[in-house]
Design an enzyme around this catalytic site. Structure first.
Site, PDB file in Angstrom:
ATOM      1  N   SER A  16      -3.150  -7.839   2.580  1.00  0.00           N
ATOM      2  CA  SER A  16      -3.107  -7.255   4.486  1.00  0.00           C
ATOM      3  C   SER A  16      -3.744  -8.447   4.994  1.00  0.00           C
ATOM      4  CB  SER A  16      -4.546  -6.682   4.778  1.00  0.00           C
ATOM      5  OG  SER A  16      -3.781  -5.025   4.612  1.00  0.00           O
TER       6      SER A  16
ATOM      7  N   ARG B 267      -2.488  -6.147  -8.510  1.00  0.00           N
ATOM      8  CA  ARG B 267      -1.058  -7.394  -8.320  1.00  0.00           C
ATOM      9  C   ARG B 267      -1.222  -8.292  -9.186  1.00  0.00           C
ATOM     10  NH1 ARG B 267      -3.063  -7.501  -1.648  1.00  0.00           N
ATOM     11  NH2 ARG B 267      -4.876  -6.904  -3.181  1.00  0.00           N
TER      12      ARG B 267
ATOM     13  N   HIS C 240       0.979  -0.948  -0.015  1.00  0.00           N
ATOM     14  CA  HIS C 240      -0.342   0.619   0.031  1.00  0.00           C
ATOM     15  C   HIS C 240       0.831   1.703   0.121  1.00  0.00           C
ATOM     16  CE1 HIS C 240      -3.131  -3.006   2.314  1.00  0.00           C
ATOM     17  NE2 HIS C 240      -3.552  -2.929   0.828  1.00  0.00           N
TER      18      HIS C 240
ATOM     19  N   LYS D 289     -17.943  -6.585   8.520  1.00  0.00           N
ATOM     20  CA  LYS D 289     -16.508  -7.236   8.591  1.00  0.00           C
ATOM     21  C   LYS D 289     -15.676  -7.105  10.380  1.00  0.00           C
ATOM     22  CE  LYS D 289     -13.619  -7.105   4.836  1.00  0.00           C
ATOM     23  NZ  LYS D 289     -13.064  -5.904   3.596  1.00  0.00           N
TER      24      LYS D 289
HETATM   25  P1  ADP Z   1      -9.245  -4.374   0.021  1.00  0.00           P
HETATM   26  O1  ADP Z   1     -10.573  -3.934   1.083  1.00  0.00           O
HETATM   27  O2  ADP Z   1     -10.804  -3.243  -0.429  1.00  0.00           O
HETATM   28  O3  ADP Z   1      -9.849  -5.479  -0.341  1.00  0.00           O
HETATM   29  P2  ADP Z   1      -6.283  -3.417   1.115  1.00  0.00           P
HETATM   30  O4  ADP Z   1      -6.655  -2.408   2.476  1.00  0.00           O
HETATM   31  O5  ADP Z   1      -6.832  -5.207   0.812  1.00  0.00           O
HETATM   32  O6  ADP Z   1      -8.349  -2.840   0.725  1.00  0.00           O
HETATM   33  O7  ADP Z   1      -6.194  -3.001  -0.334  1.00  0.00           O
HETATM   34  C1  ADP Z   1      -6.595  -1.703  -0.928  1.00  0.00           C
HETATM   35  C2  ADP Z   1      -6.458  -1.484  -2.635  1.00  0.00           C
HETATM   36  O8  ADP Z   1      -4.247  -1.607  -2.399  1.00  0.00           O
HETATM   37  C3  ADP Z   1      -6.847  -2.114  -3.244  1.00  0.00           C
HETATM   38  O9  ADP Z   1      -6.414  -1.425  -4.733  1.00  0.00           O
HETATM   39  C4  ADP Z   1      -5.562  -3.554  -3.331  1.00  0.00           C
HETATM   40  O10 ADP Z   1      -5.284  -4.025  -5.030  1.00  0.00           O
HETATM   41  C5  ADP Z   1      -4.216  -2.734  -3.472  1.00  0.00           C
HETATM   42  N1  ADP Z   1      -3.008  -3.082  -2.725  1.00  0.00           N
HETATM   43  C6  ADP Z   1      -3.040  -4.072  -2.060  1.00  0.00           C
HETATM   44  N2  ADP Z   1      -1.903  -4.739  -1.178  1.00  0.00           N
HETATM   45  C7  ADP Z   1      -1.383  -4.215  -2.456  1.00  0.00           C
HETATM   46  C8  ADP Z   1      -0.334  -4.588  -3.497  1.00  0.00           C
HETATM   47  N3  ADP Z   1       1.238  -5.527  -2.577  1.00  0.00           N
HETATM   48  N4  ADP Z   1       1.044  -3.793  -3.705  1.00  0.00           N
HETATM   49  C9  ADP Z   1      -0.269  -3.175  -4.010  1.00  0.00           C
HETATM   50  N5  ADP Z   1      -1.283  -2.900  -4.444  1.00  0.00           N
HETATM   51  C10 ADP Z   1      -2.577  -3.674  -3.186  1.00  0.00           C
END
Ligand code: ADP
Length: 157
Positions: A129, A91, A18, A42
């Site tokens: 995450s 990703r 992120h 959630k």
């Molecule tokens: P959500 O709950 O919408 O899945 P996340 O907090 O997991 O949200 O992720 C928010 C954004 O960050 C999403 O667009 C996700 O694809 C992107 N993201 C998560 N991990 C990575 C990563 N390792 N590299 C690039 N983008 C990421």
């Protein structure tokens, strides 16, 4: 007009995947608002306050990055804060399919808001995450996947 982008997600917790997207997107926008979506259905590992604080601490020296929490539709939040861009990371091919759907829906609902997709760097494409939470739950070391404020809290527990 100021270019404001919203980067929405759960950030439970924020990872270096992120932070990389945010850092790479900064030259494109005047401001990036990292927005934590509240979903009462959630179950989260970190509280909303903890997740907000992690992001605040990571970007405390970058005033163009701020953090907020919101409820309801992401586009409604964008409209409230006058953001015209939505930022998301991609990703993998499944991520792309998912993001395309949401982006096209949002385009119909709010034609003025553009979604900008960032392709993840290869070295971060395995980081999510979800995986980080699994490692934490099973007492593993997440040092290589999360920024310092997350580690500091984990070490203090
Ligand atoms: P959500 O709950 O919408 O899945 P996340 O907090 O997991 O949200 O992720 C928010 C954004 O960050 C999403 O667009 C996700 O694809 C992107 N993201 C998560 N991990 C990575 C990563 N390792 N590299 C690039 N983008 C990421």
């Amino acid at each position: 007009m100021e270019k404001i982008a919203v980067f929405p997600g759960s950030f439970d917790p924020i990872t270096i995947g992120h932070t990389d997207i945010i850092t790479r997107a900064l030259p494109l926008f005047d401001k990036i608002v990292v927005a934590i979506g509240k979903n009462s259905q959630k179950k989260y590992l970190f509280s909303l306050e903890e997740r907000l604080q992690f992001i605040q601490e990571v970007f405390e020296e970058q005033p163009r990055v701020t953090v907020a929490a919101y409820e309801g539709l992401t586009i409604t939040f964008c409209q409230q804060i006058k953001a015209n861009y939505l930022l998301r990371g991609v990703r993998s091919a499944p991520d792309f399919e998912f993001e395309r759907n949401i982006a096209q829906l949002n385009q119909t609902l709010a034609p003025d808001i553009e979604t900008v997709l960032f392709i993840c760097r290869p070295q971060y494409s395995h980081i999510s995450s979800t995986i980080v939470r699994e490692i934490i739950i099973h007492k593993g070391n997440v040092k290589s996947f999360v920024p310092k404020p997350v580690l500091t809290l984990l070490q203090s527990r």
